[in-house]
Write a protein that holds these residues in place. Structure first.
Motif, short mmCIF file in Angstrom:
data_model
loop_
_atom_site.label_atom_id
_atom_site.label_comp_id
_atom_site.label_asym_id
_atom_site.label_seq_id
_atom_site.Cartn_x
_atom_site.Cartn_y
_atom_site.Cartn_z
N HIS A 176 1.46 13.67 -3.73
CA HIS A 176 0.31 12.86 -3.32
C HIS A 176 -0.70 12.72 -4.46
O HIS A 176 -1.22 11.63 -4.70
CB HIS A 176 -0.37 13.50 -2.10
CG HIS A 176 0.57 13.66 -0.95
ND1 HIS A 176 1.16 12.59 -0.32
CD2 HIS A 176 1.04 14.78 -0.33
CE1 HIS A 176 1.96 13.04 0.65
NE2 HIS A 176 1.90 14.35 0.66
N LEU A 177 -0.95 13.82 -5.16
CA LEU A 177 -1.94 13.77 -6.25
C LEU A 177 -1.47 12.86 -7.38
O LEU A 177 -2.25 12.09 -7.94
CB LEU A 177 -2.21 15.19 -6.76
CG LEU A 177 -2.83 16.15 -5.72
CD1 LEU A 177 -2.83 17.59 -6.23
CD2 LEU A 177 -4.24 15.72 -5.35
N CYS A 178 -0.18 12.92 -7.70
CA CYS A 178 0.35 12.07 -8.77
C CYS A 178 0.32 10.59 -8.35
O CYS A 178 0.08 9.71 -9.17
CB CYS A 178 1.78 12.46 -9.13
SG CYS A 178 1.85 13.98 -10.06
N ARG A 179 0.54 10.35 -7.08
CA ARG A 179 0.49 8.97 -6.59
C ARG A 179 -0.92 8.41 -6.75
O ARG A 179 -1.12 7.29 -7.22
CB ARG A 179 0.88 8.95 -5.09
CG ARG A 179 1.92 7.91 -4.78
CD ARG A 179 2.31 7.97 -3.34
NE ARG A 179 1.87 6.77 -2.66
CZ ARG A 179 1.38 6.72 -1.45
NH1 ARG A 179 1.28 7.83 -0.73
NH2 ARG A 179 1.01 5.58 -0.91
N ALA A 180 -1.89 9.24 -6.39
CA ALA A 180 -3.29 8.78 -6.51
C ALA A 180 -3.66 8.52 -7.96
O ALA A 180 -4.47 7.64 -8.25
CB ALA A 180 -4.21 9.84 -5.92
N PRO B 243 8.95 7.62 -9.78
CA PRO B 243 8.21 6.75 -10.69
C PRO B 243 6.77 6.54 -10.21
O PRO B 243 6.49 6.75 -9.02
CB PRO B 243 9.00 5.44 -10.65
CG PRO B 243 9.78 5.50 -9.40
CD PRO B 243 10.00 6.93 -9.07
N PRO B 244 5.87 6.16 -11.10
CA PRO B 244 4.49 5.92 -10.66
C PRO B 244 4.45 4.78 -9.65
O PRO B 244 5.28 3.85 -9.72
CB PRO B 244 3.75 5.55 -11.95
CG PRO B 244 4.80 5.23 -12.93
CD PRO B 244 6.04 5.93 -12.53
N PRO B 245 3.55 4.81 -8.68
CA PRO B 245 3.52 3.76 -7.65
C PRO B 245 3.13 2.41 -8.24
O PRO B 245 2.37 2.34 -9.21
CB PRO B 245 2.46 4.27 -6.67
CG PRO B 245 1.59 5.17 -7.47
CD PRO B 245 2.46 5.78 -8.52
N ALA B 246 3.67 1.39 -7.62
CA ALA B 246 3.30 0.03 -8.07
C ALA B 246 1.84 -0.23 -7.72
O ALA B 246 1.29 0.36 -6.79
CB ALA B 246 4.20 -0.98 -7.38
N LYS B 247 1.22 -1.10 -8.51
CA LYS B 247 -0.19 -1.41 -8.27
C LYS B 247 -0.38 -2.03 -6.88
O LYS B 247 0.43 -2.84 -6.45
CB LYS B 247 -0.70 -2.36 -9.34
CG LYS B 247 -0.98 -1.64 -10.63
CD LYS B 247 -1.71 -2.49 -11.63
CE LYS B 247 -2.00 -1.66 -12.88
NZ LYS B 247 -2.61 -2.45 -13.93
N GLY B 248 -1.45 -1.63 -6.23
CA GLY B 248 -1.75 -2.17 -4.91
C GLY B 248 -1.12 -1.40 -3.77
O GLY B 248 -1.36 -1.68 -2.61
N THR B 249 -0.29 -0.40 -4.10
CA THR B 249 0.36 0.37 -3.03
C THR B 249 -0.39 1.65 -2.68
O THR B 249 -0.06 2.33 -1.74
CB THR B 249 1.80 0.76 -3.43
OG1 THR B 249 1.73 1.52 -4.64
CG2 THR B 249 2.69 -0.45 -3.61
N VAL B 250 -1.40 1.97 -3.48
CA VAL B 250 -2.17 3.19 -3.22
C VAL B 250 -3.52 2.80 -2.63
O VAL B 250 -4.21 1.95 -3.19
CB VAL B 250 -2.38 3.99 -4.53
CG1 VAL B 250 -3.12 5.29 -4.26
CG2 VAL B 250 -1.05 4.27 -5.19
N PRO B 251 -3.92 3.41 -1.49
CA PRO B 251 -5.21 3.07 -0.89
C PRO B 251 -6.37 3.39 -1.84
O PRO B 251 -6.36 4.42 -2.50
CB PRO B 251 -5.28 3.94 0.36
CG PRO B 251 -4.15 4.86 0.31
CD PRO B 251 -3.20 4.42 -0.72
N THR B 252 -7.36 2.49 -1.90
CA THR B 252 -8.46 2.70 -2.86
C THR B 252 -9.84 2.65 -2.24
O THR B 252 -10.82 2.78 -2.95
CB THR B 252 -8.42 1.64 -3.98
OG1 THR B 252 -8.42 0.36 -3.36
CG2 THR B 252 -7.20 1.80 -4.87
N GLN B 253 -9.96 2.42 -0.93
CA GLN B 253 -11.30 2.33 -0.36
C GLN B 253 -11.45 3.24 0.85
O GLN B 253 -10.66 3.19 1.77
CB GLN B 253 -11.60 0.90 0.08
CG GLN B 253 -12.02 0.04 -1.09
CD GLN B 253 -12.72 -1.20 -0.65
OE1 GLN B 253 -12.62 -1.59 0.51
NE2 GLN B 253 -13.42 -1.84 -1.54
N THR B 254 -12.49 4.06 0.81
CA THR B 254 -12.79 4.92 1.95
C THR B 254 -14.30 5.00 2.10
O THR B 254 -15.05 4.50 1.27
CB THR B 254 -12.27 6.35 1.76
OG1 THR B 254 -12.99 6.92 0.68
CG2 THR B 254 -10.80 6.41 1.50
N SER B 255 -14.68 5.70 3.14
CA SER B 255 -16.11 5.86 3.36
C SER B 255 -16.77 6.69 2.27
O SER B 255 -17.94 6.55 1.97
CB SER B 255 -16.34 6.54 4.71
OG SER B 255 -15.65 7.76 4.71
#
Lengths: 317, 194
Positions: A264-268, A288-300
């Protein structure tokens, strides 16, 4: 060794493909089976540069070398390798397997013809050398120990007070280091990565969150609310996985034997993750590293801090 | 203070202070009672013995090495160095069987040196221990020239040379690692878990 780390900091790191080695790999290079060591060596050889970090050094000291100290003390108390084996076998539970690995069923398979007195002496020498020379060898095994976190505990050296009897391990917690601990400054520089990790952890279903990930999530929230309060939480002692991930953020490849948190940490952090399975017959698992746009980037978390500009995953290698 | 029976017998107070220390004026004084601090020479001897036993653990007597042991260390060190040198030559010449024979002879010499470890300093014994661990369970027929060279360097420069220091043990370990020999093999898992 502190002097060695400083020398490393001044030295020019060779350029090329780089891999970050976490605590499990560094410990494995000392106490795992020959086949496992061979696998690890082969993997590292595919890169031009291998790196690790101060928090990994701290964990190495705290886990492996402290255990060696424990065993040396027990050996002195019991006075016999056979008695030590029995003691370890009966007292330590199965989850404390690493302690047992150092001692039980090991020496006597190598030195089959030795009696107990010989094995006791050999164990004594090995343990003392591991305690006094382990950190120097840890530093030598990599091209560089990344000093960015400024972890004061990770810079500590081990001092021999009395041969085979007493060793001074220095401070083990940030709260004991006072101003020497620079982790707060480091975290301030790594806010974008912290937000990226926080976003991903919040998006995870509860059943996928290990205790370490929950602690990391809580720690990040606490940091954004009250940064000064985190020192009392002893970060390198309680959220080591998170700090190691942040220290490795600039390195494109992360090599570990512990996939639970690292995946999870490497994905982030958009890193390639290579996992060494515990069975040496199995090949490394490469994520492999996740493709762009596949990792959530917005939270409270990000919105409460009003820092949307650096909200993207900026830790690209 | 009420005088004790003993003090009454001699007709003086129980204790008095003199310039030389505390005196116990009792009948048993002349019998060198060990419980009181007496200035007499004979009791003084007892007192010193008493304190020594109470404050410091007995020291382990280390016997000086015999000439024959020193000779044996020199002989087996020289043998080990020569055997390692012959391993290097054999590996250069591609003589696999000769290399393995010399490797086995080297292991025997190292075992003799290990038996004589009490003659030399701990660091030297530690170096013998590491070399034995690194070479055990290895097939000498598969040794490379680089590995033979490393073993020879360690024996010639450290083991068969003068006093061995801690940093030299560390250097020897690094050299072993560099050529793919594992000095920590003895404290590593013998078999991996499936």
């Amino acid at each position: 060794m502190e002097g060695h780390i400083e020398a490393q900091e001044r030295a020019v790191v060779p350029s090329g493909s780089a891999v970050f080695l976490d605590t499990t790999i560094q410990i494995g290079r000392f106490v795992h089976s020959p086949e496992m060591k061979q696998r690890i060596r082969q993997r590292i050889q595919t890169f031009d540069v291998s790196l690790t970090s101060l928090v990994v050094r701290q964990e190495f000291r705290r886990r492996l070398l402290k255990e060696a100290d424990y065993l040396l003390r027990q050996l002195k108390r019991l006075g016999s390798y056979a008695k030590l084996r029995r003691h370890i076998g009966s007292v330590l539970t199965t989850w404390q397997r690493r302690k047992r690995n150092i001692c039980v069923e090991i020496l006597d398979t190598i030195f089959e013809n030795d009696d107990d007195a010989d094995l006791t002496e050999r164990t004594k020498y090995f343990l003392r050398d591991l305690i006094t020379g382990g950190l120097a060898e840890f530093d030598e095994l990599v091209d560089r120990v990344i000093p960015d976190s400024g972890c004061a505990c990770g810079r500590q050296d081990i001092r021999e007070v009395k041969k085979y009897q007493k060793y001074h391990f220095g401070i083990a917690k940030c709260s004991q280091a006072e101003s020497a601990c620079r982790i707060l400054d480091f975290l301030a520089k790594r806010k974008p990565q912290l937000r990226a990790i926080s976003c991903l952890l919040k998006s995870l279903p509860a059943e996928q969150k290990t205790d370490e990930l929950k602690a990391a999530e809580e720690f990040i929230e606490m940091f954004f609310k009250d940064p000064l309060a985190i020192r009392t939480r002893d970060p390198c002692y309680t959220v080591g996985d998170l700090l190691v991930a942040l220290e490795s953020a600039d390195i494109p490849v992360f090599y570990t034997m512990n996939a639970k948190e690292s995946e999870h940490l490497c994905r982030a952090l958009h890193q390639q993750l290579i996992v060494r399975p515990r069975n040496p017959e199995r090949p490394d698992i490469v994520h492999p590293p996740p493709a762009k746009g596949t990792v959530p980037t917005q939270t409270s978390t990000t919105s409460t801090n009003g820092a949307s500009a650096d909200n993207k995953v900026g830790a690209s290698p | 203070m009420e005088p004790t029976d003993i003090a009454e017998d001699v007709g003086v107070p129980e204790f008095s202070i003199s310039g030389q220390g505390m005196l116990a004026n009792t009948k048993v004084q002349d019998a060198r009672c060990e419980y009181y601090d007496l200035p007499y020479v004979k009791s003084g001897v007892d007192k010193k013995q008493f304190l020594k036993e109470r404050t410091a653990p007995p020291r382990r007597e280390i016997a000086a090495p015999k000439t024959s042991q020193l000779y044996a260390v020199r002989k087996y060190s020289r043998d080990a160095r020569d055997e390692a040198a012959r391993m290097v030559h054999a590996s250069k010449d591609g003589e696999i069987m000769e290399m393995a024979s010399q490797g086995l002879a080297l292991m025997e010499s190292l075992q003799e040196l290990w038996r004589l470890r009490s003659v030399r300093e701990d660091e030297w014994a530690s170096l013998v221990n590491f070399l034995q661990a690194a070479l055990s369970k290895e097939e000498f027929e598969r040794f490379t020239e680089e590995q033979c060279e490393a073993v020879h360097v360690i024996i010639a420069n450290y083991l068969a040379a003068g006093l061995v220091r801690d940093d030299e043990v560390t250097k020897a370990r690094q050299l072993l690692r560099k050529v793919g020999l594992d000095p920590w093999k003895a404290i590593s898992k013998p078999k991996s878990e499936p």
